[in-house]
Design a protein around this motif. Structure first.
Motif, PDB file in Angstrom:
ATOM      1  N   MET A  78      21.593 110.080  29.922  1.00 19.93           N
ATOM      2  CA  MET A  78      22.488 109.357  30.832  1.00 19.93           C
ATOM      3  C   MET A  78      23.549 108.667  29.981  1.00 19.93           C
ATOM      4  O   MET A  78      23.230 108.023  28.987  1.00 19.93           O
ATOM      5  N   ASN A  79      24.831 108.791  30.377  1.00 15.27           N
ATOM      6  CA  ASN A  79      25.948 108.317  29.562  1.00 15.27           C
ATOM      7  C   ASN A  79      26.877 107.440  30.389  1.00 15.27           C
ATOM      8  O   ASN A  79      27.188 107.765  31.533  1.00 15.27           O
ATOM      9  N   THR A  80      27.373 106.364  29.774  1.00 11.42           N
ATOM     10  CA  THR A  80      28.383 105.529  30.413  1.00 11.42           C
ATOM     11  C   THR A  80      29.739 106.217  30.255  1.00 11.42           C
ATOM     12  O   THR A  80      29.886 107.124  29.423  1.00 11.42           O
ATOM     13  N   PRO A  81      30.745 105.807  31.027  1.00  9.49           N
ATOM     14  CA  PRO A  81      32.073 106.412  30.867  1.00  9.49           C
ATOM     15  C   PRO A  81      32.632 106.265  29.454  1.00  9.49           C
ATOM     16  O   PRO A  81      33.311 107.165  28.962  1.00  9.49           O
ATOM     17  N   ILE A  82      32.337 105.165  28.786  1.00  8.90           N
ATOM     18  CA  ILE A  82      32.818 104.982  27.413  1.00  8.90           C
ATOM     19  C   ILE A  82      32.180 106.006  26.480  1.00  8.90           C
ATOM     20  O   ILE A  82      32.856 106.599  25.633  1.00  8.90           O
ATOM     21  N   GLU A  83      30.898 106.255  26.648  1.00 11.96           N
ATOM     22  CA  GLU A  83      30.205 107.248  25.816  1.00 11.96           C
ATOM     23  C   GLU A  83      30.727 108.658  26.089  1.00 11.96           C
ATOM     24  O   GLU A  83      30.898 109.451  25.160  1.00 11.96           O
ATOM     25  N   VAL A  84      30.996 108.951  27.358  1.00 11.22           N
ATOM     26  CA  VAL A  84      31.554 110.268  27.706  1.00 11.22           C
ATOM     27  C   VAL A  84      32.935 110.420  27.082  1.00 11.22           C
ATOM     28  O   VAL A  84      33.270 111.472  26.530  1.00 11.22           O
ATOM     29  N   VAL A 136      25.888 108.633  38.679  1.00  6.40           N
ATOM     30  CA  VAL A 136      24.871 107.774  39.257  1.00  6.40           C
ATOM     31  C   VAL A 136      25.380 106.346  39.100  1.00  6.40           C
ATOM     32  O   VAL A 136      25.830 105.961  38.018  1.00  6.40           O
ATOM     33  N   LYS A 137      25.285 105.572  40.159  1.00  8.70           N
ATOM     34  CA  LYS A 137      25.725 104.191  40.075  1.00  8.70           C
ATOM     35  C   LYS A 137      24.514 103.292  40.271  1.00  8.70           C
ATOM     36  O   LYS A 137      23.841 103.345  41.295  1.00  8.70           O
ATOM     37  N   ILE A 138      24.256 102.467  39.271  1.00 15.17           N
ATOM     38  CA  ILE A 138      23.153 101.521  39.317  1.00 15.17           C
ATOM     39  C   ILE A 138      23.774 100.133  39.253  1.00 15.17           C
ATOM     40  O   ILE A 138      24.272  99.721  38.197  1.00 15.17           O
ATOM     41  N   GLY A 139      23.798  99.439  40.384  1.00 19.71           N
ATOM     42  CA  GLY A 139      24.505  98.165  40.452  1.00 19.71           C
ATOM     43  C   GLY A 139      25.987  98.413  40.297  1.00 19.71           C
ATOM     44  O   GLY A 139      26.589  99.167  41.046  1.00 19.71           O
ATOM     45  N   ARG A 140      26.579  97.808  39.265  1.00 22.31           N
ATOM     46  CA  ARG A 140      28.001  98.034  38.985  1.00 22.31           C
ATOM     47  C   ARG A 140      28.213  99.083  37.909  1.00 22.31           C
ATOM     48  O   ARG A 140      29.344  99.464  37.635  1.00 22.31           O
ATOM     49  N   THR A 141      27.152  99.505  37.276  1.00 18.35           N
ATOM     50  CA  THR A 141      27.262 100.397  36.128  1.00 18.35           C
ATOM     51  C   THR A 141      27.239 101.859  36.561  1.00 18.35           C
ATOM     52  O   THR A 141      26.392 102.274  37.349  1.00 18.35           O
ATOM     53  N   VAL A 142      28.182 102.620  36.023  1.00 22.91           N
ATOM     54  CA  VAL A 142      28.280 104.056  36.301  1.00 22.91           C
ATOM     55  C   VAL A 142      27.664 104.807  35.135  1.00 22.91           C
ATOM     56  O   VAL A 142      27.911 104.488  33.970  1.00 22.91           O
ATOM     57  N   HIS A 143      26.845 105.807  35.445  1.00 28.41           N
ATOM     58  CA  HIS A 143      26.237 106.666  34.432  1.00 28.41           C
ATOM     59  C   HIS A 143      26.452 108.123  34.824  1.00 28.41           C
ATOM     60  O   HIS A 143      26.394 108.462  36.007  1.00 28.41           O
ATOM     61  N   TYR A 144      26.711 108.938  33.829  1.00 29.59           N
ATOM     62  CA  TYR A 144      26.873 110.372  34.040  1.00 29.59           C
ATOM     63  C   TYR A 144      25.676 111.095  33.442  1.00 29.59           C
ATOM     64  O   TYR A 144      25.424 110.978  32.238  1.00 29.59           O
ATOM     65  N   PRO A 145      24.944 111.881  34.246  1.00 30.90           N
ATOM     66  CA  PRO A 145      23.882 112.702  33.664  1.00 30.90           C
ATOM     67  C   PRO A 145      24.481 113.774  32.750  1.00 30.90           C
ATOM     68  O   PRO A 145      25.548 114.326  33.030  1.00 30.90           O
ATOM     69  N   LYS A 146      23.804 114.050  31.674  1.00 28.48           N
ATOM     70  CA  LYS A 146      24.259 115.027  30.677  1.00 28.48           C
ATOM     71  C   LYS A 146      24.543 116.384  31.328  1.00 28.48           C
ATOM     72  O   LYS A 146      25.558 117.020  31.053  1.00 28.48           O
TER      73      LYS A 146
END
Length: 139
Positions: A26-32, A56-66
């Motif tokens: 799982m990656n944040t937009p900065i990591e992507v 995927v949005k968990i609270g305010r945080t956006v994550h991108y599955p690999k």
């Protein structure tokens, strides 16, 4: 499948091999952005438009599955600009029209000045906005 089809599939995944190795599950937009070179603002715009990799949005945080990042990028590998145009064509022209209309709404439009000649109040910048209170006076 012919031999050309398997060769094209291998060519499509080869550029993404290094990206796949560098991504976490799982990656944040900065990591992507750091791994792929896609700007964080571009990812945000894609999210708002409903295009790009699913997230995927968990609270305010956006994550991108690999898997979603790799899937999105592998679907957008083209041989020519004409092929890319065909790949980005929307199925529903009404959907594209609505998206363009929404983008136009964000543009700031100037409001013309009122030209009231019948009033005795001056039309200078000091009277352009109603402050709603008593500025400059003390009780």
């Amino acid at each position: 499948m012919t031999s050309n089809d398997t060769g094209n599939a291998a060519d499509a995944t080869e550029p993404l091999a290094e990206l796949t190795a560098n991504l976490k599950p799982m990656n944040t937009p900065i990591e992507v952005a750091q791994c792929s070179g896609i700007k964080v603002g571009t990812l945000a715009r894609w999210r708002s438009m409903g295009i790009g990799p699913r997230f995927v949005k968990i609270g305010r945080t956006v994550h991108y599955p690999k898997e979603e990042i790799v899937r999105c990028l592998s679907e957008n590998i083209y041989q020519s600009a004409g092929e890319a145009r065909e790949g980005t064509r929307h199925e529903d022209p009404e959907d594209l029209r609505l998206r363009r209309r929404d983008q136009r709404r964000r543009v700031h439009r100037r409001v013309p000045r009122r030209t009231d000649t019948g009033t005795s109040a001056p039309t200078g910048p000091e009277n352009r906005h109603d402050t709603g209170g008593t500025q400059g006076t003390r009780p």
